[in-house]
Motif scaffolding. Sequence first.
Motif, PDB file in Angstrom:
ATOM      1  N   GLY A  30      53.068  62.874 167.216  1.00 10.61           N
ATOM      2  CA  GLY A  30      54.183  63.510 167.106  1.00 10.61           C
ATOM      3  C   GLY A  30      54.734  63.425 165.495  1.00 10.61           C
ATOM      4  N   ALA A  31      55.485  64.204 165.123  1.00  7.94           N
ATOM      5  CA  ALA A  31      56.063  64.175 163.742  1.00  7.94           C
ATOM      6  C   ALA A  31      56.645  62.854 163.339  1.00  7.94           C
ATOM      7  CB  ALA A  31      56.669  65.396 163.662  1.00  7.94           C
ATOM      8  N   ILE A  32      56.433  62.209 162.466  1.00 11.80           N
ATOM      9  CA  ILE A  32      57.409  61.039 161.805  1.00 11.80           C
ATOM     10  C   ILE A  32      58.632  61.623 161.484  1.00 11.80           C
ATOM     11  CG2 ILE A  32      57.250  59.226 160.216  1.00 11.80           C
ATOM     12  CD1 ILE A  32      54.175  59.350 160.628  1.00 11.80           C
ATOM     13  N   PRO A  33      59.563  61.106 161.832  1.00  8.48           N
ATOM     14  CA  PRO A  33      61.165  61.516 161.322  1.00  8.48           C
ATOM     15  C   PRO A  33      61.209  61.425 159.912  1.00  8.48           C
ATOM     16  CG  PRO A  33      61.213  59.895 162.889  1.00  8.48           C
ATOM     17  CD  PRO A  33      59.883  60.029 162.912  1.00  8.48           C
ATOM     18  N   ARG A  38      58.135  55.243 154.283  1.00 10.75           N
ATOM     19  CA  ARG A  38      57.172  54.372 154.071  1.00 10.75           C
ATOM     20  C   ARG A  38      56.440  53.877 155.216  1.00 10.75           C
ATOM     21  NH1 ARG A  38      58.927  50.829 148.919  1.00 10.75           N
ATOM     22  NH2 ARG A  38      57.071  51.049 147.969  1.00 10.75           N
ATOM     23  N   VAL A  39      55.203  53.250 155.331  1.00 11.91           N
ATOM     24  CA  VAL A  39      54.741  52.608 156.618  1.00 11.91           C
ATOM     25  C   VAL A  39      54.037  51.281 155.993  1.00 11.91           C
ATOM     26  CG1 VAL A  39      52.863  52.829 158.128  1.00 11.91           C
ATOM     27  CG2 VAL A  39      53.875  54.887 157.597  1.00 11.91           C
ATOM     28  N   LEU A  40      54.454  50.308 156.623  1.00 13.67           N
ATOM     29  CA  LEU A  40      53.981  49.090 156.114  1.00 13.67           C
ATOM     30  C   LEU A  40      53.069  48.486 157.543  1.00 13.67           C
ATOM     31  CD1 LEU A  40      53.729  46.492 154.532  1.00 13.67           C
ATOM     32  CD2 LEU A  40      55.496  45.237 155.839  1.00 13.67           C
ATOM     33  N   GLU A  52      43.692  50.009 156.902  1.00 12.82           N
ATOM     34  CA  GLU A  52      42.830  50.292 155.701  1.00 12.82           C
ATOM     35  C   GLU A  52      42.409  51.942 155.740  1.00 12.82           C
ATOM     36  OE1 GLU A  52      42.285  49.034 152.642  1.00 12.82           O
ATOM     37  OE2 GLU A  52      42.655  46.891 152.889  1.00 12.82           O
ATOM     38  N   ILE A  53      42.154  52.046 156.939  1.00 11.26           N
ATOM     39  CA  ILE A  53      41.358  53.336 157.255  1.00 11.26           C
ATOM     40  C   ILE A  53      42.730  54.587 157.511  1.00 11.26           C
ATOM     41  CG2 ILE A  53      40.362  54.865 159.157  1.00 11.26           C
ATOM     42  CD1 ILE A  53      38.937  52.462 159.912  1.00 11.26           C
ATOM     43  N   LEU A  54      43.800  54.160 157.922  1.00 11.23           N
ATOM     44  CA  LEU A  54      44.979  55.040 158.001  1.00 11.23           C
ATOM     45  C   LEU A  54      45.528  55.470 156.594  1.00 11.23           C
ATOM     46  CD1 LEU A  54      47.234  53.653 160.763  1.00 11.23           C
ATOM     47  CD2 LEU A  54      45.906  55.787 160.685  1.00 11.23           C
ATOM     48  N   LYS A  55      45.481  54.022 155.665  1.00 10.24           N
ATOM     49  CA  LYS A  55      45.777  54.422 154.164  1.00 10.24           C
ATOM     50  C   LYS A  55      45.087  55.571 153.465  1.00 10.24           C
ATOM     51  CE  LYS A  55      47.253  51.882 149.956  1.00 10.24           C
ATOM     52  NZ  LYS A  55      47.399  50.808 149.543  1.00 10.24           N
ATOM     53  N   ALA A  56      43.819  55.186 153.593  1.00  7.84           N
ATOM     54  CA  ALA A  56      42.867  56.118 152.966  1.00  7.84           C
ATOM     55  C   ALA A  56      43.008  57.603 153.629  1.00  7.84           C
ATOM     56  CB  ALA A  56      41.384  55.554 153.292  1.00  7.84           C
ATOM     57  N   LEU A  57      43.144  57.690 155.064  1.00 11.38           N
ATOM     58  CA  LEU A  57      43.134  59.122 155.575  1.00 11.38           C
ATOM     59  C   LEU A  57      44.423  59.738 155.048  1.00 11.38           C
ATOM     60  CD1 LEU A  57      41.747  58.534 158.760  1.00 11.38           C
ATOM     61  CD2 LEU A  57      40.667  59.942 157.074  1.00 11.38           C
ATOM     62  N   ASP A  60      45.874  61.765 151.068  1.00 13.35           N
ATOM     63  CA  ASP A  60      46.009  63.186 150.598  1.00 13.35           C
ATOM     64  C   ASP A  60      46.877  64.140 151.590  1.00 13.35           C
ATOM     65  OD1 ASP A  60      44.746  62.320 148.030  1.00 13.35           O
ATOM     66  OD2 ASP A  60      42.793  62.872 148.731  1.00 13.35           O
ATOM     67  N   ARG A  61      47.269  63.481 152.598  1.00 16.21           N
ATOM     68  CA  ARG A  61      47.613  64.293 153.818  1.00 16.21           C
ATOM     69  C   ARG A  61      49.023  64.103 154.055  1.00 16.21           C
ATOM     70  NH1 ARG A  61      42.424  62.467 156.000  1.00 16.21           N
ATOM     71  NH2 ARG A  61      40.859  64.459 155.897  1.00 16.21           N
ATOM     72  N   THR A  62      49.883  63.240 153.293  1.00 17.52           N
ATOM     73  CA  THR A  62      51.152  62.906 153.703  1.00 17.52           C
ATOM     74  C   THR A  62      52.000  62.497 152.702  1.00 17.52           C
ATOM     75  OG1 THR A  62      52.337  61.680 155.396  1.00 17.52           O
ATOM     76  CG2 THR A  62      50.556  60.488 154.424  1.00 17.52           C
TER      77      THR A  62
END
Length: 102
Positions: A30-33, A38-40, A52-57, A60-62
């Motif tokens: 789903g879309a993030i409001p 920021r995401v911690l 770490e994987i989410l941060k890398a992915l 360039d995409r968000t």
Amino acid sequence: MHSDRIRGNLETLPNQVEEGLKLGRGLRPGAIPEDISRVLFCGMGGSGISGEILKALAADRTRLVFELYQGGAIPGWADAPETLLIFSSYSGGTGEILDAFH
């Protein structure tokens, strides 16, 4: 025995990664409001690797800024309403992550 289980997990790792990629390709989150900027991601050791994987992915995409917490002091901005907090603990009992949550 614990080492046998670890060995089995390592031997099947390529299949696990391939299956994870298949599952991930079909995922439509789903879309993030819009008010979230920021995401911690809070996770230690193996639980922190997914952050770490989410941060890398996401790099360039968000539009979101991803930060990782792996113990120590939680950043002062973490309780801001524009921050999405994610807590990850495989055991559910990781002291640093529970402390961060509380």
